[in-house]
Design a protein around this motif. Structure first.
Motif, PDB file in Angstrom:
ATOM      1  N   ASP A 222      42.396  85.393 105.061  1.00  0.00           N
ATOM      2  CA  ASP A 222      41.080  86.032 104.991  1.00  0.00           C
ATOM      3  C   ASP A 222      41.165  87.468 105.512  1.00  0.00           C
ATOM      4  OD1 ASP A 222      38.419  86.139 104.394  1.00  0.00           O
ATOM      5  OD2 ASP A 222      37.733  85.126 106.215  1.00  0.00           O
TER       6      ASP A 222
ATOM      7  N   GLY B  32      35.001  87.166 109.359  1.00  0.00           N
ATOM      8  CA  GLY B  32      35.961  87.095 108.255  1.00  0.00           C
ATOM      9  C   GLY B  32      35.180  87.117 106.945  1.00  0.00           C
ATOM     10  N   GLU B  33      35.761  87.716 105.928  1.00  0.00           N
ATOM     11  CA  GLU B  33      35.035  87.848 104.659  1.00  0.00           C
ATOM     12  C   GLU B  33      34.587  86.477 104.138  1.00  0.00           C
ATOM     13  OE1 GLU B  33      37.304  89.955 101.798  1.00  0.00           O
ATOM     14  OE2 GLU B  33      35.581  90.289 100.482  1.00  0.00           O
ATOM     15  N   TYR B  34      35.487  85.486 104.184  1.00  0.00           N
ATOM     16  CA  TYR B  34      35.130  84.164 103.676  1.00  0.00           C
ATOM     17  C   TYR B  34      35.039  83.117 104.781  1.00  0.00           C
ATOM     18  CZ  TYR B  34      35.933  86.406  99.266  1.00  0.00           C
ATOM     19  OH  TYR B  34      35.843  87.276  98.215  1.00  0.00           O
ATOM     20  N   SER B  35      35.747  83.339 105.885  1.00  0.00           N
ATOM     21  CA  SER B  35      35.691  82.347 106.966  1.00  0.00           C
ATOM     22  C   SER B  35      34.404  82.487 107.766  1.00  0.00           C
ATOM     23  CB  SER B  35      36.910  82.476 107.881  1.00  0.00           C
ATOM     24  OG  SER B  35      37.029  83.806 108.347  1.00  0.00           O
TER      25      SER B  35
END
Ligand code: HSE
Length: 438
Positions: free
Chosen positions: A156, A295-298
């Protein structure tokens, strides 16, 4: 039939430095010997420890045969495969690290100063010689934040990060809320407990935090940044008065290391920051450290724990020792250092836009507030609220103004004008406010 004995090998290490963290490492390797042997399948044995004075009185019980005042006995010993550097500072630590690498020895260090200033050279030397360079202990002591970034979040992109990365200054800010403890008393307590740097000015003036931010940037954004290019301001000008005003206004003051990715550029800065009281980071008190990141996706994550002190930091040092030892034993070689991307331009602090807490000390007389407000207005700074406590005609009193978002440059200019007023009795203070951590 008796239980069969498992044959275990051993990894011999050499140490440089036996201060708070070094003593912690010696104790941890002793206390958790069985646990480490079970997990690693080998013993970690300290063969030599280089110290400045072998005869120094130590509370730690240690065989005198392990100590030497000749660092060459560690660096030149062919049986020592790993050197643990815990002396701190830049010189001669850098020289010793390079010598050890040159001799093909793996390195573990807690030395954020040397890595922040000379990381590029040290990481590249280690890579060239194919030796490991573990530095988990250099940031946030017992919190495995570097491992979290390097391994847990490898898939990520971290887009922003806010860290309370200096336990001593967090302890000082926390204690300021309790009546009667002076800055000096609290700092002394932090030194006695082994939290503070050898030179405690590094804790208080933000230098220790900026060293750690450079290392966090390396792992979070993959960039190598010069320490000097990061705006750094410590807690020296924050007083109990500000801590009280912050509380009253619904905020807490924390010394934060901040990093934000913004396309091709980034923000990287260290300064006292006001956070809304209900923010998770705002509740991190005392000597504890915490890193809040997005985090961008986490999504958001908070990494909290003991950031200073001998034993917590020793767990990080020994974790790197075990990690490298596993690689040695399995013969898989070492993990190279992180792949870096071209460095990004750091947004100048004057361009950073946020709300501010402003505290002026001014003689209590009619027209003063109007003058201050006038200067703020001239710089386009909007006022959100004003507090002036207690009427003390013709005496100096604090005037606190909370602003709407304004650029650092505008605030700096307005304060410079205010400080010229004869009724203003000391240099005015601005503290940036972060409300949206993402
Ligand atoms: N002096 C540091 C602190 C501990 O107070 O956080 C070691 O990094």
């Amino acid at each position: 039939m008796g239980a069969s004995k498992i044959q275990v090998g051993k990894i011999q290490i050499g140490m440089i430095g036996l201060g708070t963290v070094g003593s912690g490492v010696v104790q941890l390797l002793e206390k958790n010997r069985d646990l480490i042997r079970r997990r690693l399948g080998a013993d970690i044995q300290i063969k030599k420890i280089a110290v400045a004075q072998t005869q120094k009185k130590r509370s730690l019980k240690i065989a005198s045969s392990l100590l030497t005042d000749k660092v060459e006995e560690v660096l030149n010993d062919p049986e020592i495969s790993m050197v643990v550097e815990l002396m701190g500072g830049i010189d001669p630590a850098k020289r010793y690290l390079l010598q050890a690498i040159e001799k093909g020895k793996h390195i573990v260090t807690a030395n954020k100063a040397v890595l922040a200033h000379h990381g590029a050279e040290l990481f590249s030397a280690a890579e060239k010689k194919k030796v490991g360079l573990g530095f988990e202990a250099s940031v946030c002591g017992g919190i495995p934040i570097l491992r979290a970034l390097r391994e847990g979040l490898v898939a990520d992109q971290v887009t922003s990060l806010y860290g309370i990365v200096n336990g001593t200054s967090n302890y000082i800010l926390t204690e300021m809320t309790s009546e009667g403890s002076s800055f000096e008393e609290v700092l002394k307590k932090a030194q006695e407990k082994g939290y503070a740097e050898a030179d405690p000015r590094f804790d208080v003036n933000g230098i220790d935090s900026v060293h750690k931010l450079v290392l966090l940037l390396r792992l979070a954004f993959g960039v190598q940044v010069d320490v000097e290019s990061i705006y750094t301001e410590g807690i020296g000008r924050v007083g109990p008065l500000d801590v009280k005003f912050a509380e009253e206004l619904g905020y807490r003051i924390k010394l934060l290391a901040i990093a934000k990715l913004e396309g091709d550029s980034m923000e990287a800065r260290v300064h006292p920051t006001m956070l809304p009281k209900e923010t998770l980071l705002a509740t991190v008190d005392g000597v504890f450290n915490a890193v809040y990141l997005l985090g961008e996706y986490s999504g958001p994550g908070l990494y909290f724990g003991s950031g200073a002190g001998g034993m917590p930091t020793a767990t990080a040092v020994v974790s790197d020792v075990v990690d490298i030892a596993k690689n040695i034993l399995s013969g898989i070689g070492v993990r190279g250092s992180e792949r870096m991307v071209p460095s990004k331009k750091i947004k100048p602090i004057e361009e950073v836009q946020c709300s501010h807490y402003l505290r002026f000390m001014a003689v209590d007389q009619p027209g003063v507030l109007a003058k201050i407000a006038g200067f703020l207005g001239e710089e386009g700074i909007g006022i959100a609220s004003v507090i002036q406590k207690g009427r003390k005609l013709q005496q100096s009193v604090p005037v606190v103004i909370m602003t709407y978002e304004a650029k650092g440059r505008a605030v700096e200019r307005a304060l410079a004008k205010v400080d010229q007023l004869p009724v203003v009795t000391e240099k005015s203070l601005a503290i940036r406010i972060e409300t949206d951590l993402g």
